[in-house]
Design a protein around this motif. Structure first.
Motif, PDB file in Angstrom:
ATOM      1  N   ALA A 139      -1.637   0.097  -4.787  1.00  0.00           N
ATOM      2  CA  ALA A 139      -0.879  -0.411  -5.924  1.00  0.00           C
ATOM      3  C   ALA A 139      -0.616   0.732  -6.897  1.00  0.00           C
ATOM      4  O   ALA A 139      -1.348   1.725  -6.910  1.00  0.00           O
ATOM      5  CB  ALA A 139      -1.656  -1.533  -6.599  1.00  0.00           C
ATOM      6  N   GLU A 151      -1.433  -9.857  -7.596  1.00  0.00           N
ATOM      7  CA  GLU A 151      -2.303  -8.688  -7.412  1.00  0.00           C
ATOM      8  C   GLU A 151      -2.282  -8.135  -5.986  1.00  0.00           C
ATOM      9  O   GLU A 151      -2.882  -7.092  -5.721  1.00  0.00           O
ATOM     10  CB  GLU A 151      -3.742  -9.006  -7.823  1.00  0.00           C
ATOM     11  N   ASP A 152      -1.609  -8.811  -5.084  1.00  0.00           N
ATOM     12  CA  ASP A 152      -1.407  -8.275  -3.729  1.00  0.00           C
ATOM     13  C   ASP A 152      -0.234  -7.301  -3.682  1.00  0.00           C
ATOM     14  O   ASP A 152       0.002  -6.664  -2.649  1.00  0.00           O
ATOM     15  CB  ASP A 152      -1.156  -9.409  -2.732  1.00  0.00           C
ATOM     16  N   LYS A 199      -3.364   3.018  -8.687  1.00  0.00           N
ATOM     17  CA  LYS A 199      -4.659   2.734  -8.073  1.00  0.00           C
ATOM     18  C   LYS A 199      -4.830   3.523  -6.787  1.00  0.00           C
ATOM     19  O   LYS A 199      -3.864   4.011  -6.197  1.00  0.00           O
ATOM     20  CB  LYS A 199      -4.808   1.247  -7.791  1.00  0.00           C
ATOM     21  N   LYS A 228      -0.721 -13.429  -3.925  1.00  0.00           N
ATOM     22  CA  LYS A 228      -0.921 -13.387  -5.367  1.00  0.00           C
ATOM     23  C   LYS A 228      -0.222 -12.151  -5.936  1.00  0.00           C
ATOM     24  O   LYS A 228      -0.024 -11.162  -5.209  1.00  0.00           O
ATOM     25  CB  LYS A 228      -2.418 -13.298  -5.676  1.00  0.00           C
ATOM     26  N   SER A 256     -11.239  -9.369  -1.042  1.00  0.00           N
ATOM     27  CA  SER A 256     -10.128  -9.893  -1.834  1.00  0.00           C
ATOM     28  C   SER A 256      -9.081 -10.617  -0.986  1.00  0.00           C
ATOM     29  O   SER A 256      -8.261 -11.357  -1.534  1.00  0.00           O
ATOM     30  CB  SER A 256      -9.454  -8.757  -2.602  1.00  0.00           C
TER      31      SER A 256
END
Length: 121
Positions: A40, A88-89, A43, A86, A62
């Motif tokens: 991401a 966050e994926d 990150k 999600k 996760s």
């Protein structure tokens, strides 16, 4: 030379699904493991799922229960079925393979070019 080509990324709404594919081609004697990683923005690259020949598949906490990795050894291809996505994926998803090329006794690591997955409403 060995190449990994990913496909299947895209934009999906939260709760939706996507299926990624990664095909390995070239002078391959054996594939010892294949896996999916993601990175991401801002990150570090992280493990999503990995499948080692003869040793099963492991998943990051996760994604357990939402993602399923499968292999088609006849096609040197792995898939990542991603459900209940999600926000966050959201990341660039990379395929990685540990390969022994033809006429070599050494194992090499190869990476695909990555495919973007964006989860947003």
């Amino acid at each position: 030379q060995v190449q990994l080509v990913e496909s299947g990324g895209g934009l999906v709404r939260p709760g939706g699904s996507l299926r990624l594919s990664c095909a390995a081609s070239g002078s391959i004697f054996s594939i010892n493991a294949m896996g999916w990683y993601r990175q991401a923005p801002g990150k570090q690259r992280e493990l999503v799922a990995t499948s080692t020949t003869g040793a099963g598949t492991n998943y990051a906490d996760s994604v357990k229960g939402r993602f399923t990795m499968s292999r088609d050894d006849a096609k040197n291809t792995v898939y990542l079925q991603m459900n209940s996505l999600k926000p966050e994926d959201t990341a660039v998803y990379y395929c990685k393979a540990r390969v022994v090329p033809v006429a070599s006794r050494l194992e090499y690591i190869y990476w695909g070019q990555g495919t973007q997955v964006t989860v947003s409403s």
